[in-house]
Design an enzyme around this catalytic site. Structure first.
Site, PDB file in Angstrom:
ATOM      1  N   SER A 151      29.572  69.440 -60.205  1.00 18.79           N
ATOM      2  CA  SER A 151      30.335  67.932 -59.824  1.00 18.79           C
ATOM      3  C   SER A 151      31.324  67.723 -60.813  1.00 18.79           C
ATOM      4  CB  SER A 151      29.703  67.399 -58.849  1.00 18.79           C
ATOM      5  OG  SER A 151      28.570  68.007 -58.125  1.00 18.79           O
ATOM      6  N   GLY A 195      29.779  69.201 -54.759  1.00 20.63           N
ATOM      7  CA  GLY A 195      30.973  69.499 -55.828  1.00 20.63           C
ATOM      8  C   GLY A 195      31.501  68.907 -55.934  1.00 20.63           C
ATOM      9  N   GLY A 223      35.266  66.433 -57.482  1.00 16.71           N
ATOM     10  CA  GLY A 223      36.782  65.758 -56.830  1.00 16.71           C
ATOM     11  C   GLY A 223      36.559  65.688 -55.559  1.00 16.71           C
ATOM     12  N   CYS A 277      26.115  64.784 -51.505  1.00 15.30           N
ATOM     13  CA  CYS A 277      27.007  64.182 -51.545  1.00 15.30           C
ATOM     14  C   CYS A 277      28.242  64.559 -51.524  1.00 15.30           C
ATOM     15  CB  CYS A 277      27.198  64.695 -53.697  1.00 15.30           C
ATOM     16  SG  CYS A 277      27.862  63.710 -54.991  1.00 15.30           S
ATOM     17  N   GLN A 304      30.078  63.117 -47.703  1.00 21.31           N
ATOM     18  CA  GLN A 304      31.131  63.023 -47.491  1.00 21.31           C
ATOM     19  C   GLN A 304      32.427  63.070 -46.568  1.00 21.31           C
ATOM     20  OE1 GLN A 304      32.864  63.023 -51.601  1.00 21.31           O
ATOM     21  NE2 GLN A 304      31.496  61.772 -51.862  1.00 21.31           N
ATOM     22  N   ASN A 362      25.753  61.491 -58.932  1.00 18.84           N
ATOM     23  CA  ASN A 362      27.246  62.323 -60.019  1.00 18.84           C
ATOM     24  C   ASN A 362      27.791  62.121 -59.065  1.00 18.84           C
ATOM     25  OD1 ASN A 362      29.495  63.304 -61.452  1.00 18.84           O
ATOM     26  ND2 ASN A 362      27.923  65.094 -61.431  1.00 18.84           N
ATOM     27  N   TYR A 397      33.595  59.028 -55.032  1.00 17.03           N
ATOM     28  CA  TYR A 397      34.143  58.255 -54.101  1.00 17.03           C
ATOM     29  C   TYR A 397      33.139  58.104 -53.115  1.00 17.03           C
ATOM     30  CZ  TYR A 397      38.485  60.444 -55.205  1.00 17.03           C
ATOM     31  OH  TYR A 397      39.604  60.902 -56.145  1.00 17.03           O
ATOM     32  N   HIS A 399      21.152  62.864 -54.892  1.00 19.48           N
ATOM     33  CA  HIS A 399      20.493  64.089 -54.963  1.00 19.48           C
ATOM     34  C   HIS A 399      19.581  64.543 -54.846  1.00 19.48           C
ATOM     35  CE1 HIS A 399      24.311  66.073 -56.646  1.00 19.48           C
ATOM     36  NE2 HIS A 399      25.089  65.320 -57.659  1.00 19.48           N
ATOM     37  N   GLU A 449      17.391  67.082 -54.972  1.00 17.63           N
ATOM     38  CA  GLU A 449      16.393  67.669 -55.279  1.00 17.63           C
ATOM     39  C   GLU A 449      16.676  67.457 -57.295  1.00 17.63           C
ATOM     40  OE1 GLU A 449      20.924  67.827 -56.855  1.00 17.63           O
ATOM     41  OE2 GLU A 449      20.332  68.149 -55.301  1.00 17.63           O
TER      42      GLU A 449
END
Length: 346
Positions: free
Chosen positions: A43, A206, A208, A233, A237, A275, A278, A315, A317
């Site tokens: 990410s 991931g 961006g 994450c 979105q 992390n 957006y 997250h 995990e």
């Protein structure tokens, strides 16, 4: 050697630079530990990370805490980068590790001042350079860089397809630990999903802007209508966008291991690892917001009202970070098993 951190707003900081000139988006990470996981988290592709904790590297780099095979960051900014590690499992220092992969970093920089600039002006372009100069131009948007091959691990009864947008190793490990079979599928090969015949789908994290992946939204929606789905994450979105929702870029994002989130179903607040730049700003009425960020009330997760779809911005995990939200993996797998039972007896 001496070098500079150059910011888009014209500010520059002098420090000790190791490595060649490099540019990217500058963000900050607030965790005291977990730097090995951060350095290797996909990410963080195309980003320069400012570590807010003043001493990084005192427990070194070990052989097991990687989130991917190599560092994913473009560069790093430290106040102090410790070369003399002390942990019994450590194999080498942060400096040795980054230098091995030719990842530049700068130390002895006033990281508190840098973070204040980011908080005031927002996430911006930056460059690590041996000379003080005008900032170079860098591409605004890039698609995630991933492995283009399908891989399978485990042999459990529940078969999970992990759609790779730049996934963390620990997400797959969380399902393997729970006795699942996990097939990792590159997002560019979503069309091969039916041939894999999974019981469930996980859309990974991931880097961006999720809107840069707009061409894949119809396939994502179709997949979630056919299989129980979990978005993490970026995956969260993308599910929102696929169903007609919207996203926006935060001023400086959520990054760290101490973000409080409220689960409105269980009526509890827990700390999370996050992390992302957006967030989801709107969603279709078919979804209800289940998780909220306690600090800014942003959407941290959704649950579909009729389909087995769960999405989380944080997250679960928890690598690095607190493990309080790991129960969501168990909850999702129960959702998968329930869907499978209902299908059998339908």
């Amino acid at each position: 050697m001496s070098g500079y951190l150059l910011l888009e707003n014209g500010t520059s900081y002098k420090g000790n630079l190791t490595g060649a000139d490099v540019g990217g988006e500058i963000v900050f990470y607030t965790g005291m530990t977990g730097y090995q996981e951060v350095l290797t988290d996909p990410s963080y592709q195309n980003q320069i990370i400012v570590f807010t904790y003043p001493l990084i590297g005192n427990y070194g780099i070990n052989a097991s805490d990687f989130e991917s095979e190599r560092p994913q960051i473009k560069g790093a900014v430290f106040y102090e980068c410790c070369e003399h590690f002390s942990h019994y499992e450590a194999a080498y220092s942060v400096k040795e590790y980054l230098s091995k992969w030719n990842v530049p970093f700068i130390s002895h920089v006033d990281t508190r001042s840098v973070v204040k600039k980011i908080r005031k002006h927002g996430t911006m372009k930056a460059e690590l350079s041996a000379v003080k100069k005008n900032l170079s131009m860098f591409p605004e948007k890039q698609l995630p860089s991933i492995n283009e091959t399908l891989t399978t691990a485990g042999d459990g009864d529940v078969h999970v397809a992990l759609i790779d947008f730049g996934f963390k190793k620990s997400i797959g490990a969380s399902f393997l630990k729970r006795g699942c079979k996990v097939t990792t599928i590159p997002y560019t090969k979503l069309h091969e999903l039916s041939s894999v015949k999974p019981d469930a789908i996980v859309f990974s994290n991931g880097p961006g802007d999720p809107k840069s992946l707009a061409m894949y939204l119809p396939a994502i929606k179709k997949a979630t209508e056919e299989y129980p789905s979990l978005g993490i994450c970026l995956g969260h979105q993308l599910i929102a966008l696929a169903y007609g929702g919207d996203t926006k870029k935060l001023r400086f994002g959520h990054r760290g291991a101490n973000h409080p989130v409220a689960d409105q179903v269980k009526g509890k607040v827990f700390m999370t690892s996050q992390n992302h730049s957006y967030v989801v700003t709107s969603h279709q009425e078919a979804f209800k917001v289940r998780f909220l960020n306690v600090n800014d009330q942003s959407v941290e997760g959704m649950l579909h009202k009729s389909l087995p779809i769960l999405s989380v911005q944080f997250h679960p995990e928890a690598h690095p970070g607190p493990a309080e939200s790991e129960y969501l993996f168990d909850e999702f797998l129960e959702m998968v098993k329930k869907t499978r039972r209902e299908t059998v007896y339908a």
